[in-house]
Structures are given as C-alpha cells and as structure tokens.
Design a protein around this motif. Sequence first.
Motif, mmCIF file in Angstrom:
data_model
loop_
_atom_site.group_PDB
_atom_site.id
_atom_site.type_symbol
_atom_site.label_atom_id
_atom_site.label_comp_id
_atom_site.label_asym_id
_atom_site.label_seq_id
_atom_site.Cartn_x
_atom_site.Cartn_y
_atom_site.Cartn_z
ATOM 1 N N VAL A 83 1.158 -1.040 0.184
ATOM 2 C CA VAL A 83 -0.258 -0.095 -0.128
ATOM 3 C C VAL A 83 0.983 1.189 0.047
ATOM 4 C CG1 VAL A 83 -1.821 1.070 1.191
ATOM 5 C CG2 VAL A 83 -1.921 -1.488 1.399
ATOM 6 N N GLU A 84 1.132 1.984 -1.507
ATOM 7 C CA GLU A 84 2.168 2.973 -1.372
ATOM 8 C C GLU A 84 1.544 3.710 -2.846
ATOM 9 O OE1 GLU A 84 4.792 5.353 -1.845
ATOM 10 O OE2 GLU A 84 5.868 3.047 -0.513
ATOM 11 N N ASP A 85 2.032 4.837 -2.570
ATOM 12 C CA ASP A 85 1.298 5.690 -3.163
ATOM 13 C C ASP A 85 2.085 6.055 -4.766
ATOM 14 O OD1 ASP A 85 2.075 7.225 -1.362
ATOM 15 O OD2 ASP A 85 1.711 9.114 -1.631
ATOM 16 N N ASN A 86 3.856 5.579 -3.902
ATOM 17 C CA ASN A 86 4.845 6.755 -4.728
ATOM 18 C C ASN A 86 5.004 5.723 -6.156
ATOM 19 O OD1 ASN A 86 7.596 7.257 -5.557
ATOM 20 N ND2 ASN A 86 7.892 8.577 -3.931
ATOM 21 N N PRO A 87 4.515 5.541 -7.337
ATOM 22 C CA PRO A 87 4.840 5.122 -7.963
ATOM 23 C C PRO A 87 6.467 4.599 -8.598
ATOM 24 C CG PRO A 87 4.541 7.135 -9.693
ATOM 25 C CD PRO A 87 4.544 7.760 -7.932
ATOM 26 N N ILE A 88 7.236 5.515 -8.155
ATOM 27 C CA ILE A 88 8.469 4.693 -7.958
ATOM 28 C C ILE A 88 8.707 4.006 -6.648
ATOM 29 C CG2 ILE A 88 10.998 5.265 -7.698
ATOM 30 C CD1 ILE A 88 10.003 6.400 -10.422
ATOM 31 N N ASN A 89 8.815 3.460 -5.614
ATOM 32 C CA ASN A 89 8.592 3.037 -4.649
ATOM 33 C C ASN A 89 8.375 1.636 -5.390
ATOM 34 O OD1 ASN A 89 10.144 4.825 -2.978
ATOM 35 N ND2 ASN A 89 8.160 5.435 -2.158
ATOM 36 N N ASP A 130 -3.513 3.389 -2.661
ATOM 37 C CA ASP A 130 -4.371 4.871 -1.290
ATOM 38 C C ASP A 130 -4.720 3.895 -0.651
ATOM 39 O OD1 ASP A 130 -6.757 4.281 -2.049
ATOM 40 O OD2 ASP A 130 -6.835 5.042 -4.142
ATOM 41 N N GLY A 131 -4.835 4.114 0.510
ATOM 42 C CA GLY A 131 -5.301 3.094 2.106
ATOM 43 C C GLY A 131 -7.104 2.745 1.616
ATOM 44 N N HIS A 149 1.758 7.282 4.790
ATOM 45 C CA HIS A 149 1.694 8.489 4.066
ATOM 46 C C HIS A 149 1.160 8.571 3.214
ATOM 47 C CE1 HIS A 149 3.542 10.756 6.861
ATOM 48 N NE2 HIS A 149 5.239 10.017 6.797
ATOM 49 N N LEU A 150 -0.328 8.020 3.034
ATOM 50 C CA LEU A 150 -0.878 7.256 2.127
ATOM 51 C C LEU A 150 -1.935 8.951 1.127
ATOM 52 C CD1 LEU A 150 -2.059 4.289 3.101
ATOM 53 C CD2 LEU A 150 -0.733 5.322 1.109
ATOM 54 N N PRO A 151 -1.957 9.064 0.263
ATOM 55 C CA PRO A 151 -3.121 10.494 0.019
ATOM 56 C C PRO A 151 -4.593 10.627 0.273
ATOM 57 C CG PRO A 151 -2.811 8.777 -1.650
ATOM 58 C CD PRO A 151 -2.482 8.091 -0.899
ATOM 59 N N ASP A 152 -5.324 9.328 0.600
ATOM 60 C CA ASP A 152 -6.735 9.735 1.169
ATOM 61 C C ASP A 152 -6.527 9.069 2.956
ATOM 62 O OD1 ASP A 152 -5.960 6.669 0.988
ATOM 63 O OD2 ASP A 152 -7.770 6.324 0.379
ATOM 64 N N GLY A 189 -3.735 8.962 6.878
ATOM 65 C CA GLY A 189 -2.706 8.114 6.983
ATOM 66 C C GLY A 189 -2.571 7.071 7.461
ATOM 67 N N GLY A 190 -1.336 6.293 7.741
ATOM 68 C CA GLY A 190 -0.537 4.953 8.042
ATOM 69 C C GLY A 190 -1.900 4.303 9.951
ATOM 70 N N MET A 191 -1.724 5.349 10.499
ATOM 71 C CA MET A 191 -2.530 5.204 11.387
ATOM 72 C C MET A 191 -4.001 4.588 10.806
ATOM 73 S SD MET A 191 -0.764 4.324 13.670
ATOM 74 C CE MET A 191 -1.136 5.026 15.139
ATOM 75 N N GLU A 192 -4.613 5.800 10.369
ATOM 76 C CA GLU A 192 -6.306 5.301 10.340
ATOM 77 C C GLU A 192 -6.939 3.918 9.232
ATOM 78 O OE1 GLU A 192 -9.736 7.546 7.857
ATOM 79 O OE2 GLU A 192 -7.443 7.992 7.867
ATOM 80 N N PHE A 193 -5.590 4.099 8.485
ATOM 81 C CA PHE A 193 -5.620 2.561 8.010
ATOM 82 C C PHE A 193 -5.023 1.302 8.559
ATOM 83 C CE2 PHE A 193 -3.544 -0.963 5.673
ATOM 84 C CZ PHE A 193 -4.184 -1.277 4.181
#
Length: 170
Positions: free
Chosen positions: A49-55, A76-77, A97-100, A102-106
């Motif tokens: 679960v990662e929004d950065n395409p390079i990662n 996104d989450g 750090h996701l666009p929709d 945070g990781g804690m919310e996820f």
Amino acid sequence: MDSEPGQGTRACMVLPLAAGVVAAPAPAPAHEAQQRLEAADPHGVVLSVEDNPINQILLEQMFEMWPRVTLLQAEDGASGLAMAQAGQPDLILLDMHLPDMGGMEFLTHLRSDPNTQALRVVVLSASAMPKDVAQVMEQGVVDYLTKPLDRLPFLRRVLALLSPGRSSAQ
C-alpha cells in the motif's frame, strides 16, 4: 607526471607483478547474501500500500527473484483495505503517508475488521522518530522499516515472514 594550471594533473604509477599465483578474492558477504536470497523459494501474497510509483517499481524489481510471491499494489488506503479484505495477503507493506488517509487510520480500519485484524503488517516509512515508531508498533505491526530501504535486510525480513514455519509473532 603531467600538470597544467587550471587543467589538472595526471600521474602514472607502475607496480611490479607479484610472483606466484594470486588467489581470487573471497566473495563479498553482500554477494553471498544476495545469492542466498535468490536461491530461496518463498511463496505467498504481499500487498504493498504505497502511493509513490517509484517505490512501487523498486518493490516490483526486488520481488522479481521470487516467482511464487505475488505482489499486489494499492495506491491509496481505501483500495488497500479493499484488497486486504478480498485477498487476505500473507503480508502487507504499508506506507504511512497515503493520499486519502494516514497509516494509523489504515491500521485502525484494518484492526477493527474481524476479517483483516490478524493480517501481518510491516510499515515502510521515511519517518524514524521514536514516538512515531512506538505508536505504530502498539498497533501490532511486525516491523517498522525506514526508507530508503536497505535492500538486503528488507528482503531477509520479508523472506523470514513468508517462509514455512514462520510464527505470527515474528
């Protein structure tokens, strides 16, 4: 030796060839570790679960050596939670750090759903603040790794989590 102001200096040194047979250098430990990782044959499903395409591309490249590991990717989450619910992955790699959300919310959503609460999560984050790490670890994640990822330790950790006989406490 040649030297020109503003152009630099060029020097040449000639050393005599050592007599006798020169032993080949021992393989570097990193090379041996890479070979062991490539020889491993883990299987399972990993959800990134990662929004950065390079990662995401970097993860794809790292997992190519293990054909029996399926890498699923969510940008996104919300889609990550849906994929976790539907696919029940063996491991989730979570960016904090996701666009929709945070990781804690996820993690809160994941842990509040009986169908996903026991899924194993490894957090991948650029933040290494002790308070942040402690807060996330309280949510039952199995590891917190900082970006940029150190490739060999990261792959060793994933291998340990996907290998037969693994424990849910790992």
